[in-house]
Design an enzyme around this catalytic site. Structure first.
Site, PDB file in Angstrom:
ATOM      1  N   ASP A  27     -24.319 116.674 -37.966  1.00  0.00           N
ATOM      2  CA  ASP A  27     -25.304 116.242 -37.307  1.00  0.00           C
ATOM      3  C   ASP A  27     -25.404 114.745 -37.762  1.00  0.00           C
ATOM      4  O   ASP A  27     -24.693 114.439 -39.070  1.00  0.00           O
ATOM      5  CB  ASP A  27     -26.690 116.849 -37.450  1.00  0.00           C
ATOM      6  CG  ASP A  27     -27.789 116.006 -36.863  1.00  0.00           C
ATOM      7  OD1 ASP A  27     -27.463 115.616 -35.883  1.00  0.00           O
ATOM      8  OD2 ASP A  27     -28.866 115.751 -37.295  1.00  0.00           O
ATOM      9  N   ASP A 202     -30.455 118.604 -39.734  1.00  0.00           N
ATOM     10  CA  ASP A 202     -31.952 118.740 -40.108  1.00  0.00           C
ATOM     11  C   ASP A 202     -32.928 118.906 -39.286  1.00  0.00           C
ATOM     12  O   ASP A 202     -34.083 119.113 -39.578  1.00  0.00           O
ATOM     13  CB  ASP A 202     -32.142 117.115 -40.557  1.00  0.00           C
ATOM     14  CG  ASP A 202     -32.285 116.009 -39.229  1.00  0.00           C
ATOM     15  OD1 ASP A 202     -33.578 115.607 -39.102  1.00  0.00           O
ATOM     16  OD2 ASP A 202     -31.239 115.963 -38.419  1.00  0.00           O
TER      17      ASP A 202
END
Length: 247
Positions: A27, A202
């Protein structure tokens, strides 16, 4: 409120290499760079793109960015990308050489995009427009969340779209869009096929990536604190991710 996750740190990359080939799916916001009040106010290290390319070369090009941002937006912040990438929550996919993986995704309907634009301007949201979706950001004013969510859900129902939630962001996408789909698509082609997938992220949308990695014989790494999670391991912040990756 989420409770704090209490997961162990992941194995070191050299130790993982001893077990066989692995692939990294990373990510971007909150994982490789710290979150910021607006999408454009992030701070990106000047060498990050080169560092990721070097990491990818060390792993025989089995590194992919998988971001909620559109690919052109990633390139605007990072410069020329020399790693595989999936943007707009995984629906737009390119290999390291820039070749397309899969079909060209369709944009949102024009009237839905215009409705989002008008709502954001009137309601105080920061609108992030993408080739294949659009997002309402409200990190600067969390009290906007209920109105933004109600509007997005109504608009999604009228246009057969889906709502994705993240950290102070509400996004409209086409049905079936997920980071899980991106991981599964990459894992079917060289150089990713046959490797153990590791997804690092996250946010809530990264849980889809964790699921795919887990079901394909790998695992997820949660950055920060959140439960419940499908991740097996945990790192505290973006700086720790850089240390773990050796960037």
């Amino acid at each position: 409120m989420f409770e704090h996750a209490t997961l162990p740190p992941p194995p070191r990359l050299p130790d993982l290499s001893q077990e066989g080939p692995f692939a990294l799916f990373l990510d971007f916001d909150g994982t490789l760079v710290d979150l910021a009040p607006t999408p454009d106010s992030i701070s990106v290290g000047t060498t990050l793109a080169d560092d990721l390319a070097t990491l990818s070369e060390r792993l025989d090009h089995r590194v992919a960015l998988v971001s909620g941002r559109a690919i052109p937006d990633l390139q605007r912040h990072l410069g020329s990308l020399r790693v595989a990438r999936a943007g707009s929550h995984g629906i737009a996919r390119e290999l390291a050489d820039g070749s397309l993986l899969g079909e060209v995704p369709a944009p949102l309907p024009d009237d839905a995009t215009q409705a989002l634009r008008d709502f954001a301007a009137a309601g105080g949201f920061a609108l992030e427009q993408k080739p294949h979706g659009a997002a309402l950001h409200y990190r600067s004013d969390p009290s906007l969340e209920p109105a933004g969510l109600a509007f997005a859900q109504d608009l999604a129902g009228r246009h057969q779209l889906e709502v994705k939630r993240g950290k102070s962001v509400i996004e409209l996408v086409r049905p079936g869009v997920s980071k899980e789909g991106a991981v599964r698509a990459f894992m079917q082609v060289a150089p990713f096929a046959g490797a153990m997938p590791i997804f690092v992220g996250d946010d809530v949308t990264d849980e889809d990536g964790f699921r795919a990695a887990d079901e394909l014989g790998g695992f997820g790494i949660l950055v920060g604190d959140r439960t419940p999670t499908r991740a097996r391991y945990q790192l505290p912040d973006a700086a720790a991710v850089h240390d773990w990756l050796g960037l």
